[in-house]
Design a protein around this motif. Structure first.
Motif, PDB file in Angstrom:
ATOM      1  N   ILE A  73       2.407  -7.475  18.355  1.00 50.81           N
ATOM      2  CA  ILE A  73       2.449  -8.885  18.744  1.00 50.81           C
ATOM      3  C   ILE A  73       3.582  -9.213  19.712  1.00 50.81           C
ATOM      4  O   ILE A  73       3.440 -10.080  20.575  1.00 50.81           O
ATOM      5  CB  ILE A  73       2.566  -9.768  17.469  1.00 50.81           C
ATOM      6  CG1 ILE A  73       1.263  -9.681  16.664  1.00 50.81           C
ATOM      7  CG2 ILE A  73       2.869 -11.217  17.810  1.00 50.81           C
ATOM      8  CD1 ILE A  73       1.305 -10.388  15.326  1.00 50.81           C
ATOM      9  N   ALA A  74       4.716  -8.497  19.598  1.00 52.05           N
ATOM     10  CA  ALA A  74       5.944  -8.884  20.324  1.00 52.05           C
ATOM     11  C   ALA A  74       5.733  -9.045  21.824  1.00 52.05           C
ATOM     12  O   ALA A  74       6.262  -9.969  22.435  1.00 52.05           O
ATOM     13  CB  ALA A  74       7.056  -7.875  20.043  1.00 52.05           C
ATOM     14  N   GLU A  75       4.915  -8.155  22.416  1.00 50.71           N
ATOM     15  CA  GLU A  75       4.760  -8.241  23.880  1.00 50.71           C
ATOM     16  C   GLU A  75       3.901  -9.433  24.319  1.00 50.71           C
ATOM     17  O   GLU A  75       3.834  -9.745  25.501  1.00 50.71           O
ATOM     18  CB  GLU A  75       4.184  -6.928  24.427  1.00 50.71           C
ATOM     19  CG  GLU A  75       2.853  -6.525  23.841  1.00 50.71           C
ATOM     20  CD  GLU A  75       2.537  -5.043  24.117  1.00 50.71           C
ATOM     21  OE1 GLU A  75       2.836  -4.565  25.225  1.00 50.71           O
ATOM     22  OE2 GLU A  75       2.015  -4.380  23.199  1.00 50.71           O
ATOM     23  N   HIS A  76       3.249 -10.082  23.355  1.00 52.23           N
ATOM     24  CA  HIS A  76       2.413 -11.249  23.692  1.00 52.23           C
ATOM     25  C   HIS A  76       3.071 -12.565  23.274  1.00 52.23           C
ATOM     26  O   HIS A  76       2.399 -13.585  23.131  1.00 52.23           O
ATOM     27  CB  HIS A  76       1.042 -11.120  23.026  1.00 52.23           C
ATOM     28  CG  HIS A  76       0.357  -9.825  23.344  1.00 52.23           C
ATOM     29  ND1 HIS A  76      -0.133  -9.534  24.592  1.00 52.23           N
ATOM     30  CD2 HIS A  76       0.102  -8.736  22.578  1.00 52.23           C
ATOM     31  CE1 HIS A  76      -0.662  -8.311  24.584  1.00 52.23           C
ATOM     32  NE2 HIS A  76      -0.529  -7.818  23.376  1.00 52.23           N
ATOM     33  N   GLN A  77       4.382 -12.511  23.080  1.00 54.33           N
ATOM     34  CA  GLN A  77       5.111 -13.673  22.568  1.00 54.33           C
ATOM     35  C   GLN A  77       4.881 -14.932  23.419  1.00 54.33           C
ATOM     36  O   GLN A  77       4.615 -16.012  22.895  1.00 54.33           O
ATOM     37  CB  GLN A  77       6.613 -13.351  22.506  1.00 54.33           C
ATOM     38  CG  GLN A  77       7.442 -14.449  21.849  1.00 54.33           C
ATOM     39  CD  GLN A  77       8.875 -14.017  21.609  1.00 54.33           C
ATOM     40  OE1 GLN A  77       9.265 -12.908  21.946  1.00 54.33           O
ATOM     41  NE2 GLN A  77       9.674 -14.887  21.023  1.00 54.33           N
ATOM     42  N   GLU A  78       4.944 -14.779  24.754  1.00 51.55           N
ATOM     43  CA  GLU A  78       4.822 -15.963  25.633  1.00 51.55           C
ATOM     44  C   GLU A  78       3.451 -16.625  25.497  1.00 51.55           C
ATOM     45  O   GLU A  78       3.343 -17.845  25.452  1.00 51.55           O
ATOM     46  CB  GLU A  78       5.068 -15.560  27.089  1.00 51.55           C
ATOM     47  CG  GLU A  78       6.542 -15.311  27.373  1.00 51.55           C
ATOM     48  CD  GLU A  78       6.780 -14.664  28.721  1.00 51.55           C
ATOM     49  OE1 GLU A  78       5.866 -14.713  29.580  1.00 51.55           O
ATOM     50  OE2 GLU A  78       7.873 -14.102  28.908  1.00 51.55           O
ATOM     51  N   GLU A  82       2.744 -20.426  24.052  1.00 54.68           N
ATOM     52  CA  GLU A  82       1.979 -21.421  24.792  1.00 54.68           C
ATOM     53  C   GLU A  82       0.820 -21.957  23.948  1.00 54.68           C
ATOM     54  O   GLU A  82       0.480 -23.137  23.995  1.00 54.68           O
ATOM     55  CB  GLU A  82       1.426 -20.769  26.066  1.00 54.68           C
ATOM     56  CG  GLU A  82       1.409 -21.698  27.257  1.00 54.68           C
ATOM     57  CD  GLU A  82       1.153 -20.930  28.541  1.00 54.68           C
ATOM     58  OE1 GLU A  82       0.049 -21.076  29.080  1.00 54.68           O
ATOM     59  OE2 GLU A  82       2.039 -20.159  28.962  1.00 54.68           O
ATOM     60  N   PHE A  83       0.228 -21.068  23.169  1.00 56.64           N
ATOM     61  CA  PHE A  83      -0.918 -21.446  22.322  1.00 56.64           C
ATOM     62  C   PHE A  83      -0.499 -22.435  21.224  1.00 56.64           C
ATOM     63  O   PHE A  83      -1.244 -23.338  20.864  1.00 56.64           O
ATOM     64  CB  PHE A  83      -1.536 -20.182  21.712  1.00 56.64           C
ATOM     65  CG  PHE A  83      -2.703 -20.455  20.800  1.00 56.64           C
ATOM     66  CD1 PHE A  83      -3.919 -20.894  21.309  1.00 56.64           C
ATOM     67  CD2 PHE A  83      -2.586 -20.276  19.426  1.00 56.64           C
ATOM     68  CE1 PHE A  83      -5.000 -21.152  20.463  1.00 56.64           C
ATOM     69  CE2 PHE A  83      -3.643 -20.525  18.574  1.00 56.64           C
ATOM     70  CZ  PHE A  83      -4.857 -20.964  19.099  1.00 56.64           C
ATOM     71  N   LYS A  84       0.693 -22.219  20.664  1.00 57.74           N
ATOM     72  CA  LYS A  84       1.355 -23.139  19.714  1.00 57.74           C
ATOM     73  C   LYS A  84       0.801 -23.185  18.279  1.00 57.74           C
ATOM     74  O   LYS A  84       1.483 -23.659  17.386  1.00 57.74           O
ATOM     75  CB  LYS A  84       1.377 -24.581  20.254  1.00 57.74           C
ATOM     76  CG  LYS A  84       2.312 -24.797  21.424  1.00 57.74           C
ATOM     77  CD  LYS A  84       2.435 -26.283  21.738  1.00 57.74           C
ATOM     78  CE  LYS A  84       3.438 -26.542  22.844  1.00 57.74           C
ATOM     79  NZ  LYS A  84       3.053 -25.991  24.145  1.00 57.74           N
ATOM     80  N   ASP A  85      -0.420 -22.733  18.034  1.00 55.41           N
ATOM     81  CA  ASP A  85      -1.006 -22.959  16.705  1.00 55.41           C
ATOM     82  C   ASP A  85      -0.893 -21.778  15.742  1.00 55.41           C
ATOM     83  O   ASP A  85      -1.546 -21.745  14.702  1.00 55.41           O
ATOM     84  CB  ASP A  85      -2.494 -23.348  16.837  1.00 55.41           C
ATOM     85  CG  ASP A  85      -2.640 -24.795  17.266  1.00 55.41           C
ATOM     86  OD1 ASP A  85      -1.687 -25.568  17.031  1.00 55.41           O
ATOM     87  OD2 ASP A  85      -3.682 -25.146  17.841  1.00 55.41           O
ATOM     88  N   GLY A  86      -0.092 -20.781  16.100  1.00 52.56           N
ATOM     89  CA  GLY A  86       0.083 -19.655  15.182  1.00 52.56           C
ATOM     90  C   GLY A  86      -0.915 -18.544  15.425  1.00 52.56           C
ATOM     91  O   GLY A  86      -2.000 -18.753  15.994  1.00 52.56           O
ATOM     92  N   VAL A 142       4.376 -16.714  15.398  1.00 48.05           N
ATOM     93  CA  VAL A 142       3.260 -16.112  14.643  1.00 48.05           C
ATOM     94  C   VAL A 142       2.826 -17.056  13.513  1.00 48.05           C
ATOM     95  O   VAL A 142       1.655 -17.184  13.205  1.00 48.05           O
ATOM     96  CB  VAL A 142       3.672 -14.727  14.071  1.00 48.05           C
ATOM     97  CG1 VAL A 142       2.574 -14.153  13.170  1.00 48.05           C
ATOM     98  CG2 VAL A 142       3.972 -13.749  15.209  1.00 48.05           C
ATOM     99  N   LYS A 143       3.805 -17.724  12.890  1.00 49.88           N
ATOM    100  CA  LYS A 143       3.554 -18.580  11.716  1.00 49.88           C
ATOM    101  C   LYS A 143       2.748 -17.841  10.636  1.00 49.88           C
ATOM    102  O   LYS A 143       1.658 -18.290  10.235  1.00 49.88           O
ATOM    103  CB  LYS A 143       2.812 -19.869  12.117  1.00 49.88           C
ATOM    104  CG  LYS A 143       3.586 -20.788  13.048  1.00 49.88           C
ATOM    105  CD  LYS A 143       2.811 -22.095  13.256  1.00 49.88           C
ATOM    106  CE  LYS A 143       3.577 -23.150  14.015  1.00 49.88           C
ATOM    107  NZ  LYS A 143       3.731 -22.882  15.450  1.00 49.88           N
ATOM    108  N   PRO A 144       3.263 -16.701  10.158  1.00 47.62           N
ATOM    109  CA  PRO A 144       2.527 -15.979   9.106  1.00 47.62           C
ATOM    110  C   PRO A 144       2.678 -16.703   7.771  1.00 47.62           C
ATOM    111  O   PRO A 144       3.444 -17.662   7.668  1.00 47.62           O
ATOM    112  CB  PRO A 144       3.260 -14.627   9.056  1.00 47.62           C
ATOM    113  CG  PRO A 144       4.668 -14.963   9.419  1.00 47.62           C
ATOM    114  CD  PRO A 144       4.592 -16.101  10.409  1.00 47.62           C
ATOM    115  N   ASP A 145       1.951 -16.260   6.767  1.00 43.71           N
ATOM    116  CA  ASP A 145       2.137 -16.826   5.427  1.00 43.71           C
ATOM    117  C   ASP A 145       3.309 -16.149   4.736  1.00 43.71           C
ATOM    118  O   ASP A 145       3.977 -16.741   3.906  1.00 43.71           O
ATOM    119  CB  ASP A 145       0.858 -16.648   4.601  1.00 43.71           C
ATOM    120  CG  ASP A 145      -0.283 -17.454   5.199  1.00 43.71           C
ATOM    121  OD1 ASP A 145      -0.244 -18.678   5.074  1.00 43.71           O
ATOM    122  OD2 ASP A 145      -1.172 -16.852   5.840  1.00 43.71           O
TER     123      ASP A 145
END
Length: 423
Positions: A73-78, A82-86, A142-145
């Motif tokens: 996931i780290a390389e897709h952080q930006e 931008e997506f904002k919803d997790g 990421v907003k994981p549980d």
């Protein structure tokens, strides 16, 4: 941080160590649960390798917790920011609990890149260095549980010095405190659970120090790290896990990283582990193999066992069971059959007799052999369907065995061919 909603309710503890129960209150709504001993759903960037969501859902009884890793996931952080919803919404992981770990358990992780302030993960574009700030910024995106805190897990090689192991425990505790500090001030992470990481290499006193100190922090559960297959032999692993779990609270789950082989899973459950990552079916699939081991504990499974034994003897498979082997990702085990083998060219039986998965109900070994030798992508899809179903079926049998006092019988079934080997 509010009190944890996640709660482990044990229905029984067998011989003081093996724990049977349900992990309740999972996810933001708290409506999900996971039976233990159990495993998570292994994914690459939220998708089970080789499978689409539709093919995945031909499988029943999938775990309610999906594992995603920062290495993917780290390389897709930006993009995610931008997506904002997790991440769960981004990847379409509706109605599942997302657990975010640092490394991909199914891939080798280069060592020698940890500093006092950073850990590194490897994405498709190479190494990404994470400070605590960047690590926590990723968790907010990421907003994981639930996620496990940043950790220095580089002490699993046998020749690590005591000084280096001590440093790894100190760093991991310092990272945990920093992560908790950021977590508690962060609105985005409200309701998200943190797991503390227990390190300590192969040194008992450091393992115990790590466990005791981590247990003092407000964590929802524990990740046991540095005990993965290839790092140490099973007797030492059992010894360390048994000692560590005595120091951990009864009502919080223990997740073991990097162990997936069925015989090792059984030994670790007996030492007090609750949860495993299910990367093993993926590794077996990548080898062009099918899981084919017996876990039937119904009254008369003798025939099934005999058939499986004959199957293996006839196959003359190389049985590689060594545990201390850093190349373990590619080594075939005695729990699988190699479908690239010429002998399957005219074998019109299912992968496993009586298996109810889509692959076994609709296709023969000969067809899988053909797909593999012609490099068809469908081979990976069908193997992954079967291997995932077989592996999760094994965990179902394990829980049933604990509930009905048949753990010894299950061990005999699963380990049968190992006795022939070790004898």
């Amino acid at each position: 941080m509010a009190g944890s909603r996640m709660k482990l309710e044990l229905s029984r503890v067998v011989q003081g160590k093996s724990r049977l129960g349900v992990l309740k209150g999972l996810g933001r709504t708290g409506k999900h649960s996971l039976e233990v001993p159990g495993c998570l759903l292994y994914t690459h960037f939220g998708t089970v390798p080789h499978l689409t969501q539709d093919t995945l859902h031909t499988l029943s009884n999938l775990p309610s917790v999906t594992q995603v890793t920062l290495s993917h996931i780290a390389e897709h952080q930006e993009v995610l920011e931008e997506f904002k919803d997790g991440f769960w919404k981004f990847a379409g992981l509706h109605d599942t609990v997302v657990y975010c770990s640092l490394h991909d358990p199914g891939a080798p992780c280069p060592t020698g890149y940890t500093t006092n302030k950073t850990v590194s993960v490897w994405g498709s574009g190479g190494r990404i260095e994470l400070t605590v700030d960047r690590f926590m910024a990723l968790q907010k995106t990421v907003k994981p549980d639930w996620y496990h805190s940043m950790a220095d897990g580089e002490t699993w090689q046998n020749n690590t010095s005591r000084k280096r192991v001590r440093k790894s425990v100190d760093r991991t505790l310092a990272h945990l405190d920093e992560c908790l500090l950021v977590h508690q001030k962060s609105q985005e992470l409200e309701g998200v659970e943190v797991f503390g990481v227990v390190e300590g290499g192969d040194i008992l006193e450091e393992r115990l120090r790590s466990a005791k100190e981590t247990a003092k922090r407000p964590v929802a559960g524990f990740c046991l790290d540095g005990l993965q297959t290839g790092a140490m032999d099973q007797n030492l692993r059992t010894q360390l896990i048994t000692a560590v779990t005595k120091e951990l609270p009864e009502d919080k789950p223990r997740l073991l990283q990097g162990v997936g082989r069925p015989d090792l899973v059984l030994a670790c459950v007996e030492a007090g582990v609750d949860l495993f990552e299910s990367f093993f079916p993926f590794q077996v699939t990548e080898r062009g193999c099918a899981l084919c081991f017996c876990f039937d504990i119904s009254p008369d499974p003798e025939r099934a066992v005999l058939e499986l034994d004959e199957e293996r003897d006839a196959a003359g498979e190389t049985k590689q069971n060594g545990d201390v082997n850093l190349d373990h990702q590619t080594q075939m085990t005695s729990f699988e059959i190699n479908l690239k083998d010429k002998r399957y060219k005219d074998d019109f039986g299912p992968l496993v007799e009586g298996c109810g998965c889509y692959c076994c109900k609709n296709h023969q070994r000969a067809y899988l052999h053909h797909l593999l030798v012609t490099n068809e992508l469908l081979a990976g899809v069908l193997l992954m369907i079967h291997n995932t179903a077989h592996y999760h079926g094994f965990f179902g049998a394990l829980r049933e065995a604990l509930a009905s006092d048949k753990l010894d019988l299950l061990k005999r079934r699963v380990l049968r061919e190992r006795k022939d080997l070790d004898g």
